[in-house]
Structures are given as C-alpha cells and as structure tokens.
Design an enzyme around this catalytic site. Structure first.
Site, PDB file in Angstrom:
ATOM      1  N   TRP A  46       0.822  -1.219   0.000  1.00  8.02           N
ATOM      2  CA  TRP A  46       0.000   0.000   0.000  1.00  8.02           C
ATOM      3  C   TRP A  46       0.847   1.256   0.000  1.00  8.02           C
ATOM      4  CZ3 TRP A  46      -4.338  -0.433  -2.107  1.00  8.02           C
ATOM      5  CH2 TRP A  46      -5.141  -1.571  -1.913  1.00  8.02           C
ATOM      6  N   ASP A  58      -1.757   6.357   6.563  1.00 10.63           N
ATOM      7  CA  ASP A  58      -2.832   5.539   6.019  1.00 10.63           C
ATOM      8  C   ASP A  58      -3.139   4.461   7.057  1.00 10.63           C
ATOM      9  OD1 ASP A  58      -4.465   3.731   4.724  1.00 10.63           O
ATOM     10  OD2 ASP A  58      -3.171   3.479   2.968  1.00 10.63           O
ATOM     11  N   LYS A  87     -12.624  -1.789   5.880  1.00  3.63           N
ATOM     12  CA  LYS A  87     -11.858  -2.796   6.605  1.00  3.63           C
ATOM     13  C   LYS A  87     -12.411  -2.930   8.027  1.00  3.63           C
ATOM     14  CE  LYS A  87      -9.369  -2.726   2.876  1.00  3.63           C
ATOM     15  NZ  LYS A  87      -8.197  -1.928   2.623  1.00  3.63           N
TER      16      LYS A  87
HETATM   17  C1  LIG Z   1      -7.649  -1.362   1.305  1.00  7.90           C
HETATM   18  C2  LIG Z   1      -6.555  -0.373   1.503  1.00  7.90           C
HETATM   19  C3  LIG Z   1      -6.374   0.714   0.620  1.00  7.90           C
HETATM   20  C4  LIG Z   1      -7.186   0.896  -0.632  1.00  7.90           C
HETATM   21  O1  LIG Z   1      -8.490   1.183  -0.414  1.00  7.90           O
HETATM   22  P1  LIG Z   1      -9.476   1.423  -1.654  1.00  7.90           P
HETATM   23  O2  LIG Z   1     -10.725   1.783  -0.930  1.00  7.90           O
HETATM   24  O3  LIG Z   1      -9.570   0.158  -2.424  1.00  7.90           O
HETATM   25  O4  LIG Z   1      -8.944   2.543  -2.445  1.00  7.90           O
HETATM   26  C5  LIG Z   1      -5.361   1.602   0.890  1.00  7.90           C
HETATM   27  N1  LIG Z   1      -4.558   1.449   1.959  1.00  7.90           N
HETATM   28  C6  LIG Z   1      -4.688   0.418   2.812  1.00  7.90           C
HETATM   29  C7  LIG Z   1      -3.761   0.290   3.965  1.00  7.90           C
HETATM   30  C8  LIG Z   1      -5.690  -0.520   2.609  1.00  7.90           C
HETATM   31  O5  LIG Z   1      -5.823  -1.551   3.461  1.00  7.90           O
END
Ligand SMILES: *Cc1c(COP(=O)(O)O)cnc(C)c1O
Length: 371
Positions: A108, A182, A206
């Site tokens: 990521w 993030d 998530k």
């Molecule tokens: C799932 C995830 C993303 C991407 O999310 P999207 O909604 O598919 O854009 C980005 N960063 C992390 C750490 C993730 O787990």
C-alpha cells in the site's frame, strides 16, 4: 427477523465482516428509520433526519478516538487509493513539485509513493523491498528531506501483514514535516497519538463499515494549501467548510459506520478493541510459531500486524484442500492476496475471539490429517 443458524466467520481483508447486531439493526431499519417513513438510503442528506445521523456519527467517532479540536473529521469518498492522490493535491502545494517522503513498508505505501509522484517530487525515504517485506525499517534510518511537504506512512500494511507499533515521532527525528498516515486497515483497533499526526485517513471497508466512505482527519493548519488542479470535492478546505456536505456524501455508508461506532463504544471503546486485537492475534501467531512448521508467518516479531495475518502452508499443494475444508467448517475468505499467495486471516474488530479459536482449531485438525 427470524434467528438464522450462526453465521460463518468471515476473514476477508476488505470489504470485511461487520458486527452482527449492526447488520440486524440496519436490516430492521431498512424500510423505515425511526418511524420517519423513509429508509436511510432514501433521505435527503440535507434533511433533519440524515443530519442527525451524520452529526451523531462524527461525535461518536471523535469521542472514540479522542480527536482533538484542532483536527477536522471529514467523511469523503474515493477510498485509500483516492487519498493517495488527494493527499498530495492538498498538501504538496501551493506550487506543484513539492517534496514528499514516503516510507515504503509494503504494497500500500508503495502505491502511495507511485501516485504521489504524479503530483509531487515524491521519493522513498526507506524501503523494505530488499528484505522481502518482513520488517519495518527503523525510523532512525529514514532519509527525510528538509522542507518536505509531508512524510507518508502506512501504519498497517493489509496485504503484507506488517504493522507499526505506534505512529513515528517525526519531531524526535529532527523532521518538521507533517506526518500522513494511512490507517485504513487498523483504525479503531488502537488509540492514535494525535500529537504526531497531520493527516490520518482510512477507507471504511476494513474496520468501520461499508465501502464508499473514507474517513479523513486533517489538522487545521494543513488546510488551504491545495494545488489548483485539486477537484473542489476533494479539497480538504472545501469539504471541511461544508461539514462534509459539499457534495452528496455516501449517506448509507455513514449511517452503518455510525452504528459500528456505537457498537464499539458499547463494547468498551477503542481500549477494549485494542485488548481484543492483542488477544486474538496472539492466539493465531502463537499457534503458527508452535505448530512445528506445517504453517508459518514470515513477518518479524516486532512488525507483525494484529489485523491481517498472512500465513503459508509448508506444502502449498494443499492450499486448495485447506480452503475448501475451511469453507465447509464455516471459515470464509482465507485465501491470501494474489501478490503474496498462501493464506491471510484478517482479524478486524468485528471478528470475535470464537472465530479465531475456530480457525486455530481447524488448522490443528487439518495439520493432523495432512501432517
Ligand atoms: C484497502 C486499503 C487501501 C485501498 O483502499 P481502496 O478503498 O480500495 O482505495 C489503501 N490502503 C490500505 C492500507 C488498505 O488496506
């Protein structure tokens, strides 16, 4: 609603399992929210009903994470990948070409770096690519540039299964740039040290609720720097000035997220989620470490994620049999990410301890039968 058989345990990395009481409440309120004659999906986002849902969700979220008053809470769209562009468009200005340092700890953050390079002079301050993404580079080794617009970290790498034990203290490293984190896949599983953060973002799908909602926490002094190319709907200043109602927000996702926030609060808040995350992940890691090599996890002890646990069968030709048996045992979505292979068990807040016990029980049984 009739009581169904117990639902299977769902280990998906995202969109992911939600607390059953939340799903039941949403189902009950689907056609008529609190006697108003409308379902939440059918309401104007500017009507008093939805405004109360929205305000309550923001207030509970602020309370759960003890968000200080100098941080705005924005409910946006575009997901984590959207934020990979939205962050540099907001922070790397006012001129294009600002410096952005990204700590690459997995898939990521690597994507975040590539996207930031479209808007800024973005570089990897460190990378664990060479060591097979098994550990997090020590903050003291990060190559941080003077005057960087921000430093980006992914504090939980969902795919690789690495988690930072805490947000890095950039000031202690002599760096004055704001930190962007993030936190998509572990938000609400532990407290956030706001004194170390400039922007925290998280896709909801998530650990929070349905896909389509992105949570953004942005420090006051970081507003008002967006590049001219930044769409108004993604300009933090504009979104903040309109209380996340500049455009139509993802109303139903906000409603379900609000129910999840209430559920977390009723369970004992983030402190209790933190305690459960430690307990659940220890149960699985302890088994992986003690199983005699039938399964293994490759991440360094200090970097192991409490949310996403990738693991591999020693004999990979048994993978399909493992997954088929798991499904039969009511253990769903254990297949690893295609870039990593093997298996992955995601242990988000809504995964009960009983789910991890059932998983470990199944793994023991499978190993006995195939060992
Ligand atoms: C799932 C995830 C993303 C991407 O999310 P999207 O909604 O598919 O854009 C980005 N960063 C992390 C750490 C993730 O787990």
């Amino acid at each position: 609603m009739p009581t169904a058989n117990p639902r299977p345990f769902n280990f998906s990395a995202g969109p992911a399992t939600l607390p059953e009481p939340v799903l039941r409440q949403a189902a009950e309120e689907m056609l008529d929210w609190h006697g108003c004659g409308m379902g939440v999906m059918e309401m104007s986002h500017r009507g008093k009903e939805f405004i109360s849902i929205h305000e309550q969700a923001v207030a509970t979220l602020r309370e759960l994470l003890a968000v200080p008053s100098n941080f705005h809470v924005l409910f946006m769209q575009g997901g984590g990948l959207g934020e990979n562009a939205i962050v540099p468009m907001n922070l790397a200005g006012p001129q294009p070409g600002g410096l952005v340092d990204v700590v690459v700890t997995g898939s990521w953050s690597k994507k975040s770096l590539a996207e930031a390079q479209r808007y800024a002079d973005a570089r990897a301050a460190a990378s664990n690519d060479a060591d097979g993404r098994s550990a997090i580079p020590a903050p003291g080794t990060w190559q941080l540039r003077e005057g960087a617009a921000y430093v980006h970290v992914c504090s939980n790498e969902t795919i690789d299964g690495l988690e930072m034990a805490e947000l890095p203290d950039l000031a202690a490293l002599g760096c004055r740039s704001p930190l962007v984190a993030d936190c998509s896949s572990h938000i609400l599983s532990r407290t956030i040290d706001w004194s170390r953060a400039g922007v925290v973002f998280a896709g909801a799908q998530k650990n929070i609720g349905p896909a389509g909602l992105t949570l953004v926490f942005v420090r006051d002094d970081l507003l008002g720097r967006a590049l001219p190319i930044c769409p108004s709907a993604f300009d933090y200043s504009v979104v903040a000035a309109h209380g996340s109602m500049f455009n139509t927000p993802p109303t139903y996702a906000i409603y379900v997220a609000g129910l999840v926030f209430e559920w977390v609060k009723a369970q004992g808040g983030v402190a209790e989620m933190d305690r459960r995350a430690a307990e659940k992940s220890a149960l699985l890691y302890n088994y992986l470490d003690d199983c005699g090599g039938f399964y293994r996890n490759r991440v360094a002890l200090t970097a192991r994620s409490r949310m996403n646990v990738p693991f591999f069968l020693h004999n990979e030709s048994l993978n399909d049999a493992f997954l088929a048996g798991a499904r039969e045992a009511g253990l769903l979505q254990l297949k690893g990410h295609k870039s990593v292979g093997g298996m992955r068990a995601s242990l988000y807040n809504a995964m009960p301890l009983a789910g991890v016990q059932a998983l470990v029980g199944y793994m023991k049984d499978f190993a006995r039968r195939h060992g």
